[in-house]
Write a protein that holds these residues in place. Structure first.
Motif, PDB file in Angstrom:
ATOM      1  N   ARG A  97       0.809  -1.210   0.000  1.00  0.00           N
ATOM      2  CA  ARG A  97       0.000   0.000   0.000  1.00  0.00           C
ATOM      3  C   ARG A  97       0.852   1.275   0.000  1.00  0.00           C
ATOM      4  O   ARG A  97       0.380   2.336  -0.422  1.00  0.00           O
ATOM      5  CB  ARG A  97      -0.918  -0.011   1.222  1.00  0.00           C
ATOM      6  CG  ARG A  97      -2.012  -1.086   1.156  1.00  0.00           C
ATOM      7  CD  ARG A  97      -2.734  -1.204   2.475  1.00  0.00           C
ATOM      8  NE  ARG A  97      -3.299   0.093   2.871  1.00  0.00           N
ATOM      9  CZ  ARG A  97      -3.755   0.355   4.105  1.00  0.00           C
ATOM     10  NH1 ARG A  97      -3.664  -0.568   5.048  1.00  0.00           N
ATOM     11  NH2 ARG A  97      -4.267   1.550   4.372  1.00  0.00           N
ATOM     12  N   ASN A 100       1.028   3.336  -3.151  1.00  0.00           N
ATOM     13  CA  ASN A 100      -0.156   4.014  -3.674  1.00  0.00           C
ATOM     14  C   ASN A 100      -0.713   3.250  -4.888  1.00  0.00           C
ATOM     15  O   ASN A 100      -0.790   3.778  -6.004  1.00  0.00           O
ATOM     16  CB  ASN A 100       0.176   5.460  -4.047  1.00  0.00           C
ATOM     17  CG  ASN A 100      -1.079   6.280  -4.352  1.00  0.00           C
ATOM     18  OD1 ASN A 100      -2.164   5.951  -3.867  1.00  0.00           O
ATOM     19  ND2 ASN A 100      -0.916   7.320  -5.163  1.00  0.00           N
ATOM     20  N   GLN A 102      -2.883   1.499  -7.789  1.00  0.00           N
ATOM     21  CA  GLN A 102      -4.081   1.871  -8.535  1.00  0.00           C
ATOM     22  C   GLN A 102      -4.406   0.742  -9.516  1.00  0.00           C
ATOM     23  O   GLN A 102      -3.564   0.343 -10.321  1.00  0.00           O
ATOM     24  CB  GLN A 102      -3.862   3.185  -9.282  1.00  0.00           C
ATOM     25  CG  GLN A 102      -5.077   3.608 -10.102  1.00  0.00           C
ATOM     26  CD  GLN A 102      -4.797   4.846 -10.934  1.00  0.00           C
ATOM     27  OE1 GLN A 102      -3.674   5.355 -10.943  1.00  0.00           O
ATOM     28  NE2 GLN A 102      -5.806   5.331 -11.647  1.00  0.00           N
ATOM     29  N   ARG A 203       4.616   5.086  -6.231  1.00  0.00           N
ATOM     30  CA  ARG A 203       5.651   5.352  -5.246  1.00  0.00           C
ATOM     31  C   ARG A 203       6.546   4.134  -5.120  1.00  0.00           C
ATOM     32  O   ARG A 203       6.145   3.011  -5.421  1.00  0.00           O
ATOM     33  CB  ARG A 203       5.035   5.686  -3.888  1.00  0.00           C
ATOM     34  CG  ARG A 203       4.210   6.974  -3.884  1.00  0.00           C
ATOM     35  CD  ARG A 203       3.596   7.210  -2.519  1.00  0.00           C
ATOM     36  NE  ARG A 203       2.743   8.394  -2.520  1.00  0.00           N
ATOM     37  CZ  ARG A 203       1.983   8.752  -1.478  1.00  0.00           C
ATOM     38  NH1 ARG A 203       2.008   8.007  -0.361  1.00  0.00           N
ATOM     39  NH2 ARG A 203       1.240   9.837  -1.549  1.00  0.00           N
TER      40      ARG A 203
END
Length: 628
Positions: A97, A100, A102, A203
């Protein structure tokens, strides 16, 4: 060979066992343990722990490929392990996580529930030979930078995802940091309409932290499954070693599942139906019944595995019972044949051996030490309408099993054994004032019901004797009565309850019991029931009797004279009444008189003579008994 992550830390490859079955693979089943009425699933501390006790992936392929329709793609598990680490579970890990993540395609949302077999780091355009299916792939896709420089970024991104799908991976996560926007763009375009979950990490992520946490959870799940398997194995092994009865095994399975488990023995025409909660019980290659459980409490995978393991335990118990039953049956048959030729056995030793075999009078369900007041000799015959006679001869074991079961239901015992190809000899111990024929009728009715209605059984009964040796000596007589009864049924099709050829019944209580619902026909016969036919059956094979029949009937016995034989049979059945015979066979009197006159000339006797009619009737009965 170990792969190296982006950070330079080796990513451990899965060992062979873990790669092919993330959890213990049992040949029979697994289940949870718990207190009475609860399973280990109930005793677990958290919902995740409860789910972790349910076997899933070991029973199925490790993953499925939802993302393409190419041949050879692995299929989805029918009952996925609810505790298995899924694609969504990896995406929810804290190290993951931090990137980040998606999801690039809405169509891939359904595939996030697929189980993850392993987490792998790949930096190559072709993953076909590197993966085995079920992997969550991590990558930086540096190869796309070079492809973009050459002007073929879209093509290279599509080829990359195609290769991941072909290899059977369940998800792909790509780290694309700032400054690589063209890579993110081509990835979005390639993944937009795919079912393969593709995560974009904007990230920096420590891939080694993701793999370590995911592999720790996968290994922990495997260890939990192994522990559960071991505990379940111990429970059912202990039940088997204790020779636990079927009822106890079924009750234990129900306790483990927290649901009712039902054991059904297979009848001749029964079927378990198509039910996911049903498992067959097979003994020596033959399905003897099935176990089923209500679809509640445990999940489908746990329910199936518990039922499978219980079915194995039940099969072993039934096989052991069959072995003990066969030994007891051999001992009974040996004693029965010794009693028929009592050269080396006396009454006291015979009574003692019968008592050791559990045969005697039961009082309040307990075998009495006192000797029975009498022993009733019975011979049971059977037939399957329309079946091959050889199959009937091979049905002795099934009939003996049914008789033993019926005797238990009627709370009585008997010494039973094979007497011939299609007959069973039985010595029934009786207490004083026991209605003899009533007992036999009830036992035969229950045995016939146990056989599923596929067999028809009947019995010849002789007079009781106070001792076993005397009763065994009357078995031949009982056998002849049974044989005569079979001939009687073959002629009449059935025996009406409460009647016999002379209108008498030996035991009124037997008649009343036989007339109860479910028992519409007669099964128990004595000598007075079969009368002359019984006497002729006892004399079957005697050359003098056969010579008498041939002398009386002459050429009427020939096949080509079948019409004459049928006419004579009908004439005698009408008692010599020609008018009644004409009405019965729908023939005019002049035509009938002409046929009877020709028959008289052929026989050489007058059909009006009562003694001649009697002799001819006896001769016809002899021919029928002899099969002429």
């Amino acid at each position: 060979m170990a792969r190296t992550s982006r950070t330079g830390v080796p990513v451990p490859p899965p060992d062979d066992d873990a790669a092919r079955a993330p959890g213990a693979q049992l040949a029979s089943s697994t289940a949870g343990l718990g207190s009475s009425g609860r399973s280990a699933v109930d005793d677990a501390a958290t919902p995740a722990d409860q789910a972790a006790l349910r076997p899933g992936a070991p029973r199925h392929a490790p993953a499925r490929d939802l993302h393409r329709a190419a041949p050879g793609a692995p299929s989805a598990p029918a009952d996925p392990d609810p505790a298995a680490l899924t694609v969504g579970g990896v995406a929810a890990l804290e190290p993951f996580r931090r990137g980040n993540p998606q999801l690039l395609s809405e169509r891939a949302a359904a595939a996030t529930g697929l189980p993850v077999r392993w987490v792998h780091v790949i930096e190559t355009s072709d993953a076909t030979g590197l993966l085995e299916g079920g992997e969550f792939v991590l990558s930086t896709v540096r190869i796309l930078d070079a492809a973009l420089a050459e002007g073929r970024g879209d093509e290279a991104a599509a080829a990359l995802l195609d290769g991941i799908e072909r290899a059977g991976a369940v998800a792909l996560a790509v780290e694309v940091l700032s400054g690589r926007e063209p890579v993110a763009r081509v990835l979005r375009a390639a993944a937009a309409h795919r079912e393969l979950p593709v995560y974009l990490l904007s990230r920096q992520v420590r891939f080694v932290a993701v793999t370590q946490e995911a592999h720790r959870r996968i290994a922990a799940r495997q260890l939990e499954q192994l522990e559960t398997d071991r505990r379940i194995h111990e429970v059912f092994t202990q039940l088997t070693l204790e020779a636990a009865p079927v009822q106890r095994i079924v009750a234990e399975a129900g306790r483990l599942l927290g649901a009712e488990v039902v054991w059904r023995r297979r009848a001749a025409s029964s079927s378990p139906g198509d039910n996911g909660g049903t498992v067959p019980v097979v003994v020596a290659g033959e399905m003897v019944g099935w176990l089923s459980a209500e679809p509640q409490g445990a999940g489908p995978a746990l329910r199936a595995t518990v039922l499978e393991r219980a079915a194995q335990a039940v099969a072993l118990t039934l096989l052991s019972e069959r072995s003990r039953r066969d030994e007891k049956r051999q001992a009974e048959t040996a004693l029965l044949h010794e009693l028929r030729r009592p050269w080396n056995v006396d009454e006291d030793s015979a009574q003692r051996r019968a008592h050791e075999l559990g045969i005697g009078v039961l009082r309040h369900g307990v075998l009495s030490e006192a000797a029975p007041a009498a022993w009733l000799p019975v011979v049971v015959r059977w037939e399957r309408p329309g079946a091959d006679p050889l199959g009937e001869h091979q049905g002795g074991g099934a009939v003996l099993d049914a008789l033993a079961w019926a005797l238990g239901r009627e709370r009585t015992t008997a010494l039973a054994g094979r007497l011939g190809a299609a007959s069973v000899a039985v010595l029934v111990p009786l207490a004083a004032r026991t209605p003899q024929d009533a007992v036999v009728e009830r036992v035969l009715a229950v045995a016939e019901q146990r056989l599923g209605g596929a067999w028809r059984v009947l019995a010849g009964v002789s007079d009781f004797e106070s001792g076993m040796i005397g009763a065994a000596a009357r078995l031949d007589e009982a056998g002849m009565i049974a044989e005569a009864a079979v001939s009687l049924l073959a002629r009449d099709g059935s025996a009406d309850v409460g009647s016999s050829p002379d209108g008498a019944v030996a035991d009124r209580s037997a008649r009343d019991d036989a007339a109860r619902p479910g028992s519409p026909r007669r099964r128990c016969f004595r000598a007075q029931d079969v009368r002359l036919r019984g006497l002729l059956a006892m004399l079957r094979g005697d050359e003098r009797v056969q010579m008498f029949a041939r002398a009386e009937l002459g050429s009427v016995l020939d096949v080509e004279r079948r019409e004459d034989r049928e006419l004579l049979t009908q004439f005698l059945a009408c008692g010599g009444n020609k008018s009644l015979l004409a009405q019965r066979i729908h023939l005019s009197r002049p035509a009938l008189y002409g046929r009877l006159a020709r028959l008289e000339r052929r026989l050489g006797v007058s059909l009006d003579d009562p003694e001649s009619r009697t002799s001819l009737h006896v001769a016809l009965l002899i021919a029928e008994v002899e099969g002429c």
